[in-house]
Motif scaffolding. Structure first.
Motif, PDB file in Angstrom:
ATOM      1  N   ARG A 187       0.977   1.338   5.650  1.00  0.00           N
ATOM      2  CA  ARG A 187       1.043   0.022   5.025  1.00  0.00           C
ATOM      3  C   ARG A 187       0.022  -0.896   5.686  1.00  0.00           C
ATOM      4  O   ARG A 187      -0.253  -0.770   6.878  1.00  0.00           O
ATOM      5  CB  ARG A 187       2.440  -0.560   5.154  1.00  0.00           C
ATOM      6  CG  ARG A 187       3.487   0.176   4.340  1.00  0.00           C
ATOM      7  CD  ARG A 187       4.819  -0.536   4.381  1.00  0.00           C
ATOM      8  NE  ARG A 187       5.316  -0.662   5.735  1.00  0.00           N
ATOM      9  CZ  ARG A 187       6.299  -1.475   6.104  1.00  0.00           C
ATOM     10  NH1 ARG A 187       6.876  -2.268   5.232  1.00  0.00           N
ATOM     11  NH2 ARG A 187       6.706  -1.516   7.356  1.00  0.00           N
ATOM     12  N   LEU A 188      -0.476  -1.817   4.901  1.00  0.00           N
ATOM     13  CA  LEU A 188      -1.457  -2.794   5.378  1.00  0.00           C
ATOM     14  C   LEU A 188      -0.837  -4.179   5.294  1.00  0.00           C
ATOM     15  O   LEU A 188      -0.297  -4.558   4.252  1.00  0.00           O
ATOM     16  CB  LEU A 188      -2.716  -2.731   4.513  1.00  0.00           C
ATOM     17  CG  LEU A 188      -3.809  -3.767   4.790  1.00  0.00           C
ATOM     18  CD1 LEU A 188      -4.404  -3.565   6.178  1.00  0.00           C
ATOM     19  CD2 LEU A 188      -4.900  -3.686   3.718  1.00  0.00           C
ATOM     20  N   SER A 189      -0.916  -4.928   6.392  1.00  0.00           N
ATOM     21  CA  SER A 189      -0.372  -6.287   6.378  1.00  0.00           C
ATOM     22  C   SER A 189      -1.388  -7.275   6.929  1.00  0.00           C
ATOM     23  O   SER A 189      -2.173  -6.959   7.828  1.00  0.00           O
ATOM     24  CB  SER A 189       0.930  -6.380   7.190  1.00  0.00           C
ATOM     25  OG  SER A 189       0.702  -6.120   8.555  1.00  0.00           O
TER      26      SER A 189
ATOM     27  N   LEU B 202      -5.367 -15.712   0.631  1.00  0.00           N
ATOM     28  CA  LEU B 202      -5.147 -14.298   0.353  1.00  0.00           C
ATOM     29  C   LEU B 202      -6.346 -13.674  -0.357  1.00  0.00           C
ATOM     30  O   LEU B 202      -6.728 -12.533  -0.067  1.00  0.00           O
ATOM     31  CB  LEU B 202      -3.881 -14.129  -0.481  1.00  0.00           C
ATOM     32  CG  LEU B 202      -3.378 -12.701  -0.638  1.00  0.00           C
ATOM     33  CD1 LEU B 202      -3.108 -12.053   0.709  1.00  0.00           C
ATOM     34  CD2 LEU B 202      -2.117 -12.672  -1.509  1.00  0.00           C
ATOM     35  N   GLU B 203      -6.952 -14.421  -1.266  1.00  0.00           N
ATOM     36  CA  GLU B 203      -8.171 -13.923  -1.918  1.00  0.00           C
ATOM     37  C   GLU B 203      -9.267 -13.655  -0.895  1.00  0.00           C
ATOM     38  O   GLU B 203      -9.968 -12.628  -0.959  1.00  0.00           O
ATOM     39  CB  GLU B 203      -8.651 -14.919  -2.970  1.00  0.00           C
ATOM     40  CG  GLU B 203      -7.772 -14.983  -4.216  1.00  0.00           C
ATOM     41  CD  GLU B 203      -8.149 -16.136  -5.126  1.00  0.00           C
ATOM     42  OE1 GLU B 203      -9.098 -16.890  -4.778  1.00  0.00           O
ATOM     43  OE2 GLU B 203      -7.490 -16.303  -6.173  1.00  0.00           O
TER      44      GLU B 203
ATOM     45  N   HIS C  86      -4.892  -5.108  -3.290  1.00  0.00           N
ATOM     46  CA  HIS C  86      -3.438  -5.168  -3.116  1.00  0.00           C
ATOM     47  C   HIS C  86      -3.150  -5.061  -1.627  1.00  0.00           C
ATOM     48  O   HIS C  86      -3.763  -4.264  -0.919  1.00  0.00           O
ATOM     49  CB  HIS C  86      -2.753  -4.011  -3.859  1.00  0.00           C
ATOM     50  CG  HIS C  86      -1.258  -3.967  -3.638  1.00  0.00           C
ATOM     51  ND1 HIS C  86      -0.377  -4.692  -4.412  1.00  0.00           N
ATOM     52  CD2 HIS C  86      -0.507  -3.289  -2.737  1.00  0.00           C
ATOM     53  CE1 HIS C  86       0.857  -4.454  -3.989  1.00  0.00           C
ATOM     54  NE2 HIS C  86       0.804  -3.614  -2.975  1.00  0.00           N
ATOM     55  N   ILE C  87      -2.208  -5.885  -1.149  1.00  0.00           N
ATOM     56  CA  ILE C  87      -1.799  -5.838   0.254  1.00  0.00           C
ATOM     57  C   ILE C  87      -0.302  -5.588   0.302  1.00  0.00           C
ATOM     58  O   ILE C  87       0.479  -6.226  -0.403  1.00  0.00           O
ATOM     59  CB  ILE C  87      -2.172  -7.138   0.992  1.00  0.00           C
ATOM     60  CG1 ILE C  87      -3.702  -7.301   0.999  1.00  0.00           C
ATOM     61  CG2 ILE C  87      -1.641  -7.123   2.420  1.00  0.00           C
ATOM     62  CD1 ILE C  87      -4.185  -8.557   1.656  1.00  0.00           C
TER      63      ILE C  87
ATOM     64  N   GLY D 297       2.853  -8.556  -8.479  1.00  0.00           N
ATOM     65  CA  GLY D 297       2.337  -7.263  -8.047  1.00  0.00           C
ATOM     66  C   GLY D 297       1.087  -7.336  -7.202  1.00  0.00           C
ATOM     67  O   GLY D 297       0.492  -6.300  -6.873  1.00  0.00           O
ATOM     68  N   VAL D 298       0.682  -8.550  -6.813  1.00  0.00           N
ATOM     69  CA  VAL D 298      -0.515  -8.700  -5.982  1.00  0.00           C
ATOM     70  C   VAL D 298      -0.244  -8.243  -4.557  1.00  0.00           C
ATOM     71  O   VAL D 298      -1.116  -7.683  -3.887  1.00  0.00           O
ATOM     72  CB  VAL D 298      -0.995 -10.167  -5.994  1.00  0.00           C
ATOM     73  CG1 VAL D 298      -2.218 -10.354  -5.092  1.00  0.00           C
ATOM     74  CG2 VAL D 298      -1.326 -10.595  -7.424  1.00  0.00           C
TER      75      VAL D 298
END
Length: 307
Positions: A76-78, A104-105, A115-116, A146-147
């Motif tokens: 997972r990526l955070s 976030l962009e 997607h993150i 869903g982003v």
């Protein structure tokens, strides 16, 4: 002293904290930084955690370079929101809904992804009400679109994280330094509430800013020189670990995972060798008598689950 009963950590859910590769503690060679992330991916790390504040976007850019070389795979990526960076200025608060989308962009552009998996509200200590009314709701909308996959919050304060869990719809929290082998204040409030609500806990800062990596006078604790009483406690823990032939860092990495609410332990690294060493420590079988002796010595909360 030996004990036939040991904890099996062959599949310990370890994550890579990517603050060090953002030159947070000192310059890291760019190629080494990218190789560090690649090593974590190749070792099947459970989580890669970064943030815009780590090196004014440098950590995210280096993670992005590594992802371009390795692909997403199963980890997972955070990353985090709440602080605007750039323009040669120190990070400044940015907890509004528009700030969240804009930040976030920018993060996705630096990371090279669309997607993150997890996005945390980052250190909203002095902006808690804004985080509750603006930041988290904006992230929930992005989750619904869903982003992003999950909404979290990352802080050093178990008390304030408890408030966020109580007042908002979080999927996970990242608690730094407050549920460790040295001290367990999160056991009183945050962890029970997370367990009750099904909120995942990611335990970070398991060395308490470095003290449990090398307890000595002047060692860092909460990012300041360690007080004498805290150092004495760390040295007592080290002494018991040594009696059981256990590296102190191995005990520090493994202890938080015994709590049912804790799903991942996050440890920073700045070289591939550090990644390999952290994984080795996480998977080292440790004797059950170690934990029992630490508890009997009054060095662990009586209610803390033991590995």
């Amino acid at each position: 002293m030996t004990d036939a009963r040991t904890t099996d950590r062959t599949k310990a859910p370890m994550g890579l904290g990517c603050a060090p590769i953002g030159d947070l503690y000192g310059p890291v060679d760019p190629a080494t930084a990218v190789a560090t992330v690649v090593a974590a991916v190749e070792a099947e790390a459970a989580l890669l955690d970064t943030a815009p504040k780590y090196g004014d976007g440098l950590s995210e850019r280096r993670v992005g370079q590594a992802l371009a070389a390795t692909g997403r795979r199963t980890f997972r990526l955070s990353t985090k929101v709440g602080w605007a960076i750039g323009e040669g200025r120190p990070p400044r608060p940015a907890f509004g809904a528009d700030d969240v989308r804009r930040g976030l962009e920018d993060s996705m552009r630096r990371l090279g992804v669309d997607h993150i998996d997890v996005v945390h509200v980052h250190d909203p200590d002095d902006h808690l009400d804004e985080a509750v009314t603006r930041t988290v709701p904006a992230l929930v909308r992005l989750r619904d679109e869903g982003v992003i996959g999950a909404v979290g919050a990352g802080m050093n304060s178990n008390r304030l994280l408890h408030e966020l869990v109580r007042r908002t719809d979080l999927d996970c929290v990242l608690i730094a330094g407050r549920y460790t082998l040295l001290e367990q204040p999160a056991l009183a409030d945050l962890l029970p509430l997370c367990a009750q609500r099904g909120v995942e806990v990611i335990a970070a800062g398991v060395y308490n800013s470095g003290l449990l990596a090398d307890p000595r006078p002047g060692a860092p604790y909460n990012y300041r020189p360690v007080p004498d009483d805290v150092l004495a406690r760390a040295l007592r823990i080290k002494e018991i670990c040594e009696r059981h032939s256990v590296p102190l860092r191995a005990a520090a990495v493994q202890f938080p995972l015994a709590h049912p609410a804790v799903t991942t332990v996050l440890v920073g690294a700045a070289t591939p060798e550090e990644v390999a060493d952290n994984l080795r420590l996480a998977r080292l079988p440790l004797p059950a008598l170690l934990w029992e002796e630490l508890r009997e010595a009054g060095l662990l909360d009586p209610l803390a689950p033991l590995p």
